[in-house]
Design a protein around this motif. Structure first.
Motif, PDB file in Angstrom:
ATOM      1  N   ARG A  74      -7.865 -10.389   7.738  1.00 35.90           N
ATOM      2  CA  ARG A  74      -7.608  -9.258   6.842  1.00 35.90           C
ATOM      3  C   ARG A  74      -6.287  -9.518   6.124  1.00 35.90           C
ATOM      4  O   ARG A  74      -5.270  -9.794   6.749  1.00 35.90           O
ATOM      5  N   ASP A 117      -6.320  -4.997  -0.666  1.00 33.07           N
ATOM      6  CA  ASP A 117      -6.585  -5.044   0.774  1.00 33.07           C
ATOM      7  C   ASP A 117      -7.916  -5.776   0.931  1.00 33.07           C
ATOM      8  O   ASP A 117      -8.976  -5.239   0.603  1.00 33.07           O
ATOM      9  N   ASP A 143     -10.835  -7.957   2.961  1.00 28.03           N
ATOM     10  CA  ASP A 143     -11.515  -8.149   4.243  1.00 28.03           C
ATOM     11  C   ASP A 143     -12.387  -9.400   4.149  1.00 28.03           C
ATOM     12  O   ASP A 143     -13.238  -9.503   3.262  1.00 28.03           O
ATOM     13  N   HIS A 184      -9.923  -2.044  -0.581  1.00 27.25           N
ATOM     14  CA  HIS A 184      -9.032  -1.042  -1.164  1.00 27.25           C
ATOM     15  C   HIS A 184      -8.099  -1.749  -2.137  1.00 27.25           C
ATOM     16  O   HIS A 184      -7.693  -2.894  -1.913  1.00 27.25           O
ATOM     17  N   ALA A 222       0.958   0.825   3.333  1.00 25.54           N
ATOM     18  CA  ALA A 222      -0.396   1.389   3.212  1.00 25.54           C
ATOM     19  C   ALA A 222      -1.418   0.441   3.814  1.00 25.54           C
ATOM     20  O   ALA A 222      -2.384   0.871   4.466  1.00 25.54           O
ATOM     21  N   TRP A 223      -1.222  -0.856   3.612  1.00 28.30           N
ATOM     22  CA  TRP A 223      -2.128  -1.859   4.188  1.00 28.30           C
ATOM     23  C   TRP A 223      -2.051  -1.839   5.707  1.00 28.30           C
ATOM     24  O   TRP A 223      -3.078  -1.872   6.388  1.00 28.30           O
ATOM     25  N   GLU A 242      -1.232   0.582   7.664  1.00 35.12           N
ATOM     26  CA  GLU A 242      -1.870   1.794   8.183  1.00 35.12           C
ATOM     27  C   GLU A 242      -3.388   1.650   8.192  1.00 35.12           C
ATOM     28  O   GLU A 242      -4.065   2.101   9.123  1.00 35.12           O
ATOM     29  N   SER A 243      -3.923   1.007   7.157  1.00 32.65           N
ATOM     30  CA  SER A 243      -5.370   0.814   7.077  1.00 32.65           C
ATOM     31  C   SER A 243      -5.869  -0.178   8.115  1.00 32.65           C
ATOM     32  O   SER A 243      -6.869   0.060   8.792  1.00 32.65           O
ATOM     33  N   VAL A 244      -5.165  -1.290   8.259  1.00 34.34           N
ATOM     34  CA  VAL A 244      -5.580  -2.343   9.189  1.00 34.34           C
ATOM     35  C   VAL A 244      -5.395  -1.901  10.632  1.00 34.34           C
ATOM     36  O   VAL A 244      -6.165  -2.289  11.519  1.00 34.34           O
ATOM     37  N   GLN A 265     -13.185   3.094  -4.514  1.00 41.27           N
ATOM     38  CA  GLN A 265     -13.340   1.668  -4.823  1.00 41.27           C
ATOM     39  C   GLN A 265     -13.829   1.462  -6.244  1.00 41.27           C
ATOM     40  O   GLN A 265     -13.388   0.534  -6.935  1.00 41.27           O
ATOM     41  N   ARG A 283     -13.589   0.360   4.850  1.00 38.26           N
ATOM     42  CA  ARG A 283     -12.196  -0.014   5.101  1.00 38.26           C
ATOM     43  C   ARG A 283     -11.882   0.314   6.547  1.00 38.26           C
ATOM     44  O   ARG A 283     -11.568   1.436   6.903  1.00 38.26           O
ATOM     45  N   ALA A 295     -10.109  -0.224  10.468  1.00 38.79           N
ATOM     46  CA  ALA A 295      -8.973  -0.692  11.262  1.00 38.79           C
ATOM     47  C   ALA A 295      -9.461  -1.863  12.107  1.00 38.79           C
ATOM     48  O   ALA A 295     -10.495  -1.765  12.769  1.00 38.79           O
TER      49      ALA A 295
END
Length: 437
Positions: free
Chosen positions: A185, A205, A207, A217, A230-231, A233-235, A274, A434, A436
């Motif tokens: 990621r 972001d 994947d 994202h 922000a990345w 937090e998403s991952v 998206q 998206r 985690a």
């Protein structure tokens, strides 16, 4: 002797598909009638979708024209993207007959803008506002859609403005990236020019756990720090680990991560957010790629699917690995370990990118299990899934993955543990989710 056969899935029932043929089994005038009806249906469908796209495009353009006098070009561009995403999501939520693809909707937007240029008095629109809006629209269009705006640009903009519209935003500093502890990621971040203040930082972001490399994202942020936050937090903080942004040092990998154009074949499944960045993310990706000089990172681990097949085959021979008995009746026999190694190597992804291929994560393993069980017949799929733990250990050795992260991947190898969010609410694989890690 081992039995070597490709064992791809057949139709579920083995009988006739539930989808009825559009072609009559009869020949002559009856067949001609069927084709005539099909042609007429497709003509009416195209007209229907064109009308839907046109109505939505005119509404979008009129809303932007109304708000333009009080907004900066940056704000106007953001609003354009938001409205584009909302329209595309609306099409997607409709029936099959109501689906409009992004390319056709862009064409409708340009046509609506052209109409306003030819009837400014009727729309009570200042030509200068239309020229601004055309510059903004042209500035977010990725290749090859950017080519479709060239006639409008030539007809309605002076040479300096036309050049600005064709160029779009410029990169103002180093393109940066980071990746999670698994290497699957990525965050790619780049600073771009802004018309109304400091540079704006764009985040992709990305994947790489599925069959395709996907930007799940993207969007502008006030700083590189807020973008990578922000990345993270998403991952997820565990997977993000101690990742920090560094300058891109491998252009081959960057090209694999960022598409830079509208793909000829897309996986689909974008949500409204998206779709809002569908155009801009690809346009800016192409600009970011051009800003990075061609180079190959010496520290990057590489592995091709071909080399993986050869090395894993040798590994199985050294382990004296024997597959089980598959098939029924006279067709039953031991599966060839070489065939298992080959199919597993070909099924791992992303197969076409050697610097992304060898990495492993729980998400990637879970996605692989879903693919194997969906693509192969049950007995052959079971053999491949049974071999996944050894495949994971093989990749972990190749990439020097720590034991802690390897164990997390192994936990999903049997498919018994469901990775959160990998399926949508209908139980289908959701590659654009998206998640985690």
């Amino acid at each position: 002797m081992p039995v070597s056969r490709k064992r791809k899935k057949k139709s579920q029932s083995g009988g006739r598909s539930s989808r009825q043929s559009m072609v009559s089994p009869r020949g002559g005038s009856a067949g001609a009638g069927v084709f005539g009806e099909l042609f007429e249906y497709r003509r009416k469908l195209a007209e229907h979708r064109t009308a839907l796209a046109g109505d939505a495009a005119r509404a979008l353009i009129d809303a932007l024209i109304a708000s333009a006098p009080t907004r900066s070009d940056d704000d106007l561009e953001d609003d354009l993207c938001i409205r584009f995403g909302a329209a595309m999501a609306h099409f997607e939520r409709g029936s099959v007959e109501d689906i409009v693809n992004p390319e056709d909707f862009v064409g409708a937007v340009l046509s609506a803008l052209d109409e306003r240029f030819h009837t400014p008095a009727e729309a009570s629109t200042d030509i200068a506002v239309l020229q601004r809006l055309l510059t903004v629209v042209a500035g977010v269009l990725p290749f090859p859609l950017s080519e479709s705006a060239s006639d409008l640009i030539s007809a309605h903009l002076d040479a300096p403005t036309a050049k600005l519209a064709a160029r779009g935003r410029a990169v103002t500093g180093p393109v940066l990236w980071a990746r999670d502890v698994y290497g699957s990621r990525w965050a790619v971040v780049a600073p771009f020019t802004s018309d109304a203040g400091p540079d704006r930082w764009y985040l992709w972001d990305v994947d790489t756990c599925g069959y395709e490399v996907l930007t799940v994202h993207s969007g502008f942020h006030a700083s590189a720090e807020s973008a990578v936050a922000a990345w993270r937090e998403s991952v997820g903080q565990v997977a993000a680990g101690g990742a920090v942004l560094t300058a891109v040092d491998d252009s081959e990998t960057l090209d694999a991560l960022l598409p830079g154009e509208v793909e000829g074949i897309r996986i689909g499944g974008e949500d409204e957010e998206q779709y809002a960045e569908f155009l801009r993310s690809r346009r800016l990706a192409r600009t970011a790629r051009k800003a990075v000089r061609r180079m190959r990172g010496p520290a990057f681990v590489r592995l091709t699917a071909t080399d993986a097949k050869a090395q894993f085959t040798q590994r199985l021979r050294q382990l004296d690995y024997h597959g089980g008995i598959i098939g029924e009746g006279d067709d039953a026999g031991p599966v060839d370990p070489d065939e298992l190694a080959g199919e597993l190597a070909e099924s791992w992804s992303p197969r076409d990118h050697p610097t992304l291929y060898p990495f492993c994560s729980p998400h990637k393993v879970a996605a692989a299990v879903l693919h194997l069980r969906d693509f192969y017949q049950e007995d052959f799929a079971a053999e491949l899934v049974a071999l996944l733990p050894e495949w994971i250990r093989f990749l972990a050795e190749h990439t020097a993955m720590p034991a802690e992260w390897t164990d997390r991947c192994l936990a999903y190898a049997s498919g018994e543990l469901q990775f959160p969010g990998i399926l949508d609410d209908r139980g289908r694989s959701n590659p654009m989710a998206r998640l985690a890690e």
